[in-house]
Design a protein around this motif. Structure first.
Motif, mmCIF file in Angstrom:
data_model
loop_
_atom_site.group_PDB
_atom_site.id
_atom_site.type_symbol
_atom_site.label_atom_id
_atom_site.label_comp_id
_atom_site.label_asym_id
_atom_site.label_seq_id
_atom_site.Cartn_x
_atom_site.Cartn_y
_atom_site.Cartn_z
ATOM 1 N N GLU A 67 0.849 -1.193 0.000
ATOM 2 C CA GLU A 67 0.000 0.000 0.000
ATOM 3 C C GLU A 67 0.882 1.240 0.000
ATOM 4 O OE1 GLU A 67 -3.059 -0.620 -0.377
ATOM 5 O OE2 GLU A 67 -3.257 -2.669 0.374
ATOM 6 N N ASN A 112 -7.865 5.596 7.071
ATOM 7 C CA ASN A 112 -7.294 5.164 5.791
ATOM 8 C C ASN A 112 -7.220 3.640 5.717
ATOM 9 O OD1 ASN A 112 -6.868 7.736 4.728
ATOM 10 N ND2 ASN A 112 -4.778 7.891 5.528
ATOM 11 N N VAL A 116 -9.301 0.913 3.274
ATOM 12 C CA VAL A 116 -8.540 0.066 2.352
ATOM 13 C C VAL A 116 -8.787 -1.412 2.630
ATOM 14 C CG1 VAL A 116 -6.209 -0.646 1.671
ATOM 15 C CG2 VAL A 116 -6.756 1.783 1.906
ATOM 16 N N THR A 117 -8.767 -1.801 3.899
ATOM 17 C CA THR A 117 -8.835 -3.228 4.232
ATOM 18 C C THR A 117 -10.260 -3.748 4.366
ATOM 19 O OG1 THR A 117 -8.663 -2.750 6.616
ATOM 20 C CG2 THR A 117 -6.612 -3.116 5.404
ATOM 21 N N SER A 123 -5.741 1.990 -2.036
ATOM 22 C CA SER A 123 -5.162 3.011 -1.162
ATOM 23 C C SER A 123 -4.915 4.324 -1.903
ATOM 24 C CB SER A 123 -3.853 2.502 -0.559
ATOM 25 O OG SER A 123 -2.944 2.093 -1.561
ATOM 26 N N VAL A 126 -8.311 6.159 -1.540
ATOM 27 C CA VAL A 126 -8.619 6.485 -0.147
ATOM 28 C C VAL A 126 -7.737 7.624 0.344
ATOM 29 C CG1 VAL A 126 -8.566 5.637 2.227
ATOM 30 C CG2 VAL A 126 -9.468 4.183 0.407
#
Length: 328
Positions: A67, A112, A116-117, A123, A126
């Motif tokens: 990322e 963040n 993303v996860t 990423s 985001v």
């Protein structure tokens, strides 16, 4: 035969190219202008270098996990604004204001990482959105103007973060010691600990990492939080050194930081990173910025040199990778 094999292994390392480039860079600038290696110029260069370097260390770990974070430049500016707003308005003493700013940055990193996860949003998107939110917040808090100056000399926290002392003719800032400490810890984390294996596995093959029991989500969220915290720490150090909390400070830093990491040999797609290479990449770009001014090249040409270095180093890394895979 053994010596030759050792040399070949050294040349194949991702840090070899950046090391050669750094040595050539220093030699060229010094040959053109001997003042380039003067104690005053070295001290000034190091003072500016470590602020971006702190962020680059955390970015190396994050990029190794697959990322990256485009919001670090905005968090760099926002955190200093928040700390000094809280302190100047009398809401909290400086140490508590410092913790509030760092805590806010970690919250930004958590958000963040969660997007993303948990939502599987890239990423890039985001952190691009967070870049705008953080920068807009800094501008809104200050009405677009830098915070008023202050006298932080009597604050122990300011001395701890950016106090200075002399070693011979060299002026050494405390921020350089913080950078050295974090560089050592990051290198140890990545190369000598189980967490470092998790970081590399998360970037190299997330599915295989999960199958082996690695909590990829938690690892990446923690790294996003670390990235934002280091950006805040660097921004606060810069604000104390310059006696100004500018809401626009840090603009464009995210791309230069990513360039430092990539030039150092960390793979952009994740799975392999090097803190030593990043340290070399940090000094390559910051010495380049200082050197072209010292030899009379217009500062506006700096980005041309950065672009050329990035392309050249990527070509070199690709060549060394092919040789390594071919076993030559």
């Amino acid at each position: 035969m053994d010596n030759r094999s050792l040399v070949q292994r050294f040349i194949a390392k991702p840090e070899f190219g950046p090391l050669v480039l750094l040595i050539l860079e220093i030699a060229i600038f010094w040959s053109i202008n001997p003042d380039f290696l003067s104690p005053l110029n070295i001290s000034n260069t190091l003072a500016f270098t470590v602020e971006l370097g702190l962020i680059a260390l955390a970015m190396t770990l994050l990029m190794t996990s697959g990322e990256f974070d485009l919001s670090v430049g905005s968090v760099f500016g926002l955190s200093a604004v928040v700390m000094w707003t809280v302190f100047n308005t009398g809401l909290a003493p400086l140490p508590l204001a410092f913790l509030i700013a760092i805590g806010l940055a970690m919250l930004i990193g958590f958000v963040n990482g969660w997007f993303v996860t948990r939502l599987a949003i890239p990423s890039f998107l985001v952190t691009l959105g967070m870049l705008l939110i953080a920068r807009g917040s800094a501008l809104y808090i200050t009405d677009g103007f830098p915070q008023r100056t202050w006298n932080a000399e009597d604050q122990w926290l300011a001395q701890l973060l950016v106090g200075d002392f002399y070693v011979g003719g060299f002026r050494v800032y405390m921020s350089l010691l913080w950078f050295a400490l974090f560089a050592f810890l990051a290198h140890y984390l990545l190369t000598q600990t189980k967490a470092g294996n998790w970081i590399q596995a998360s970037g190299g093959n997330p599915n295989a990492a999960r199958a082996r029991g690695v909590n990829v989500r938690r690892t990446k969220v923690a790294l996003f939080m670390l990235s934002s915290a280091m950006a805040a720490f660097a921004g606060i150090i810069s604000s104390i050194r310059t006696s100004a909390a500018n809401p626009n400070s840090g603009t464009g830093y995210e791309l230069e930081i990513i360039a430092m990491v990539v030039i150092g040999g960390t793979v952009l797609t994740g799975g392999r990173g090097t803190i030593i290479g990043t340290v070399l990449g940090i000094f390559i770009l910051r010495i380049m910025r200082n050197g072209i001014v010292m030899v009379g090249v217009p500062g506006l040409a700096y980005n041309i040199f950065i672009g050329a270095i990035i392309l050249g180093m990527m070509a070199l890394h690709s060549w060394l990778e092919r040789r390594h895979n071919a076993g030559t």
